[in-house]
Design a protein around this motif. Structure first.
Motif, short mmCIF file in Angstrom:
data_model
loop_
_atom_site.label_atom_id
_atom_site.label_comp_id
_atom_site.label_asym_id
_atom_site.label_seq_id
_atom_site.Cartn_x
_atom_site.Cartn_y
_atom_site.Cartn_z
N LEU A 68 36.94 42.58 26.19
CA LEU A 68 36.39 41.87 26.77
C LEU A 68 36.27 39.93 26.25
CD1 LEU A 68 33.67 41.68 28.87
CD2 LEU A 68 32.18 42.17 26.98
N LYS A 69 36.44 39.39 27.09
CA LYS A 69 36.40 37.97 26.66
C LYS A 69 35.22 37.30 26.83
CE LYS A 69 40.85 37.38 25.67
NZ LYS A 69 41.69 37.20 24.72
N PHE A 70 34.77 36.89 28.24
CA PHE A 70 32.97 37.09 28.22
C PHE A 70 32.30 38.20 29.43
CE2 PHE A 70 30.84 34.60 31.97
CZ PHE A 70 30.44 33.29 30.55
N PHE A 71 31.00 37.18 28.82
CA PHE A 71 30.02 37.85 29.90
C PHE A 71 27.89 38.03 29.76
CE2 PHE A 71 27.85 42.05 31.34
CZ PHE A 71 29.12 42.92 31.33
N ALA A 72 28.05 37.56 30.26
CA ALA A 72 26.96 36.18 30.26
C ALA A 72 26.10 36.63 31.79
CB ALA A 72 27.02 35.10 30.41
N ALA A 73 24.80 36.44 31.76
CA ALA A 73 23.79 36.42 33.67
C ALA A 73 23.25 36.11 33.79
CB ALA A 73 22.91 37.81 32.69
N ASP A 74 23.48 35.21 34.68
CA ASP A 74 22.43 33.96 35.55
C ASP A 74 20.98 34.46 36.81
OD1 ASP A 74 21.74 31.68 37.39
OD2 ASP A 74 23.53 31.09 38.06
N GLU A 75 20.57 34.56 35.12
CA GLU A 75 18.76 35.26 36.03
C GLU A 75 17.99 34.63 37.24
OE1 GLU A 75 17.62 37.46 34.84
OE2 GLU A 75 18.86 37.76 32.88
N ALA A 76 18.77 33.23 37.90
CA ALA A 76 18.20 32.26 38.71
C ALA A 76 18.94 32.80 39.79
CB ALA A 76 18.70 30.54 38.81
N ARG A 77 20.29 33.28 40.15
CA ARG A 77 20.82 34.27 40.54
C ARG A 77 21.27 35.62 41.01
NH1 ARG A 77 22.27 29.15 39.62
NH2 ARG A 77 23.03 28.04 41.14
N ALA A 82 32.28 39.17 34.14
CA ALA A 82 32.97 39.03 32.52
C ALA A 82 34.00 39.22 33.36
CB ALA A 82 32.36 41.37 32.99
N PHE A 83 34.12 39.30 31.64
CA PHE A 83 35.81 37.89 32.04
C PHE A 83 36.25 38.90 31.16
CE2 PHE A 83 39.07 35.26 29.73
CZ PHE A 83 39.89 35.91 30.50
N ALA A 84 37.53 39.56 31.62
CA ALA A 84 38.49 40.39 30.12
C ALA A 84 39.44 40.73 30.76
CB ALA A 84 38.03 42.45 30.72
N VAL A 85 40.65 41.27 29.86
CA VAL A 85 41.89 41.49 30.28
C VAL A 85 41.86 42.91 30.46
CG1 VAL A 85 44.19 41.08 29.31
CG2 VAL A 85 42.59 39.24 29.01
N PHE A 86 42.83 43.08 30.55
CA PHE A 86 42.93 45.44 30.99
C PHE A 86 44.24 45.43 30.23
CE2 PHE A 86 44.78 48.76 32.84
CZ PHE A 86 43.28 50.21 32.71
N HIS A 87 44.24 46.54 29.01
CA HIS A 87 45.71 46.81 28.77
C HIS A 87 45.81 48.16 29.17
CE1 HIS A 87 45.78 42.82 26.68
NE2 HIS A 87 44.89 42.58 26.37
N GLY A 88 47.35 48.45 28.73
CA GLY A 88 47.55 49.34 29.47
C GLY A 88 49.39 49.59 29.83
N THR A 89 49.81 50.96 29.40
CA THR A 89 51.43 51.20 29.43
C THR A 89 51.77 52.63 30.79
OG1 THR A 89 51.72 50.78 27.66
CG2 THR A 89 53.20 52.09 28.48
N GLY A 101 56.80 53.39 31.76
CA GLY A 101 56.75 52.66 30.29
C GLY A 101 56.73 51.35 29.92
N ASN A 102 56.70 50.51 31.11
CA ASN A 102 55.48 48.92 31.13
C ASN A 102 54.37 49.07 31.10
OD1 ASN A 102 58.66 48.99 31.95
ND2 ASN A 102 57.98 47.62 34.33
N ARG A 103 54.18 48.00 30.36
CA ARG A 103 52.96 47.89 30.17
C ARG A 103 52.20 46.50 30.89
NH1 ARG A 103 51.94 48.15 23.77
NH2 ARG A 103 53.82 49.89 23.40
N ILE A 104 50.70 46.36 31.06
CA ILE A 104 50.21 45.82 31.26
C ILE A 104 49.43 44.39 30.65
CG2 ILE A 104 48.52 47.37 32.53
CD1 ILE A 104 47.99 46.14 35.42
N ALA A 105 49.11 43.60 30.93
CA ALA A 105 48.16 42.27 30.56
C ALA A 105 47.07 41.45 31.66
CB ALA A 105 48.01 42.10 29.29
N ALA A 106 46.61 42.42 32.24
CA ALA A 106 45.46 41.67 33.64
C ALA A 106 44.26 41.10 33.19
CB ALA A 106 45.96 42.63 34.06
N ASP A 107 44.18 40.23 33.08
CA ASP A 107 43.38 38.84 33.59
C ASP A 107 42.01 39.48 35.06
OD1 ASP A 107 44.05 37.84 31.06
OD2 ASP A 107 44.84 35.48 32.50
N TYR A 108 40.67 39.40 34.65
CA TYR A 108 40.23 39.96 36.30
C TYR A 108 39.09 39.51 35.84
CZ TYR A 108 38.62 43.84 32.98
OH TYR A 108 38.34 44.95 31.74
N VAL A 109 38.02 39.67 36.47
CA VAL A 109 36.35 39.37 36.54
C VAL A 109 35.65 39.41 37.23
CG1 VAL A 109 34.27 37.12 37.37
CG2 VAL A 109 36.87 36.45 35.38
N TYR A 110 34.28 40.36 37.56
CA TYR A 110 34.13 40.80 36.94
C TYR A 110 32.71 40.11 38.01
CZ TYR A 110 35.87 45.95 36.40
OH TYR A 110 36.07 47.43 37.10
#
Length: 138
Positions: A68-77, A82-89, A101-110
């Motif tokens: 997890l890199k970022f998590f915040a609320a916008d109460e007005a909206r 959330a911004f995170a990086v998903f890792h795995g093999t 056997g390949n690895r992933i490091a994927a940026d994503y936002v919810y």
């Protein structure tokens, strides 16, 4: 901490650890919608469908986890981001090809939009093409 922020964090944790709709549904409207401008998720239009897709991802990528890199609320909206990086093999079966056997490091936002105290819609921003190439699936 706002109620929505707390609910979004609990939803995020359940979804991103592959718990599926059963664990995520209490934080969402039953008919919550989902969107993502990605090829791999193009046919998923419900948040339930996405939560189950994430659950199934843990078969070919059993060590999947997020940073997890970022998590915040916008109460007005009435929304949470959330911004995170998903890792795995890819060591398990179930992908479009045998385990690579390949690895992933994927940026994503919810981006989660709330109605009342539950998620009504979620958008996932993610470059699926790069992620699939990292796994050797593309």
């Amino acid at each position: 901490m706002s109620t929505n922020l707390n609910s979004a964090k609990q939803f995020f944790e359940a979804c991103e650890t592959g718990k599926g709709w059963e664990a995520c549904s209490s934080f969402c409207h039953p008919e919550a919608t989902f969107s993502s401008q990605t090829t791999v998720l193009s046919e998923i239009s419900t948040l339930e469908g996405y939560c189950e897709w994430m659950k199934n991802l843990f078969t070919p990528v059993p060590d999947g986890h997020y940073e997890l890199k970022f998590f915040a609320a916008d109460e007005a909206r009435n929304s949470v981001a959330a911004f995170a990086v998903f890792h795995g093999t890819q060591t398990g079966p179930g992908g479009p090809v045998p385990p690579t056997g390949n690895r992933i490091a994927a940026d994503y936002v919810y981006h989660m939009t709330f109605e009342g105290d539950r998620i009504k819609h979620m958008t996932k921003i993610w470059n699926d093409t790069i992620s699939l190439q990292q796994l050797g699936w593309g």
